[in-house]
Design a protein around this motif. Structure first.
Motif: not given
Length: 210
Positions: A1-16
């Motif tokens: 298991m690997s990972g990273i720490i971060g900070k939630k900025i907010g939400m948005t949407s993108i096109y796949s």
């Protein structure tokens, strides 16, 4: 298991790539610093401790100051341990090394996001557990639409069973959202976009696990 720490900025949407509009959560992930490396010889297991976020030196305990000094880094606000992280870097992890989001994840990966859910205070059973209320809105109920109803047995067992869903403190607990897909990585800004929602309020700490 690997990972990273971060900070939630907010939400948005993108096109796949298929043209589908996907809601995403934007997370500022890293850069993190390796503050401790554990191995089987001295600790009994392999793990890497990462630090994230700057902290004032005057408000940092002296024991932690020495801990960060050994890693040759400034005081950090968050420390998280990841087991078997060393596998990702083939034994190349060292104290003071900087880990960026592009070192751990690539677009298309599936990750788990861990955060502290929004606290909602003391709530009733309708909001906390989704109850329908007593008798819905019929049968002559007066001002009892959101009541929990009966909670106990008769003379036997003459008590309330453990785990009974009742009113109480809601939110503010550790929550893991699993199998979120990495939709986009912006390495120059340390940003990662994952599909769906991530627990916690904006600017709260989030742990991403692979």
């Amino acid at each position: 298991m690997s990972g990273i720490i971060g900070k939630k900025i907010g939400m948005t949407s993108i096109y796949s790539a298929s043209g589908k509009n996907v809601p995403c959560t934007v997370i500022e992930a890293g850069p993190c610093v390796v503050t401790q490396v554990k191995n089987e010889e001295t600790d009994g297991y392999k793990a890497v401790q990462l630090g994230f976020g700057e902290r004032k030196e005057k408000s940092t305990p002296k024991a932690l100051l020495g801990h960060f000094k050994n890693a040759n880094t400034t005081p950090k606000t968050d420390l998280v341990e990841f087991r078997d992280f060393r596998v990702e870097f083939e034994g190349g992890v060292q104290l003071g090394q900087e880990i960026k989001v592009g070192d751990v994840f690539v677009e298309g990966d599936f990750v788990d996001a861990i955060g502290t859910s929004k606290g909602k205070g003391f709530q009733g059973v309708v909001k906390r557990h989704g109850f329908g209320g007593v008798g819905q809105s019929t049968h002559g109920q007066h001002n009892r639409l959101r009541a929990p109803g009966s909670i106990g047995g008769a003379s036997y067992p003459a008590r309330v069973f453990k785990g009974m869903r009742m009113a109480g403190r809601t939110g503010g607990s550790r929550v893991k959202a699993i199998n979120l897909q990495v939709m986009k990585i912006i390495p120059e800004k340390n940003l990662i976009l994952v599909s769906g929602s991530v627990p916690g309020a904006n600017n709260s700490t989030v742990i991403l696990e692979k």
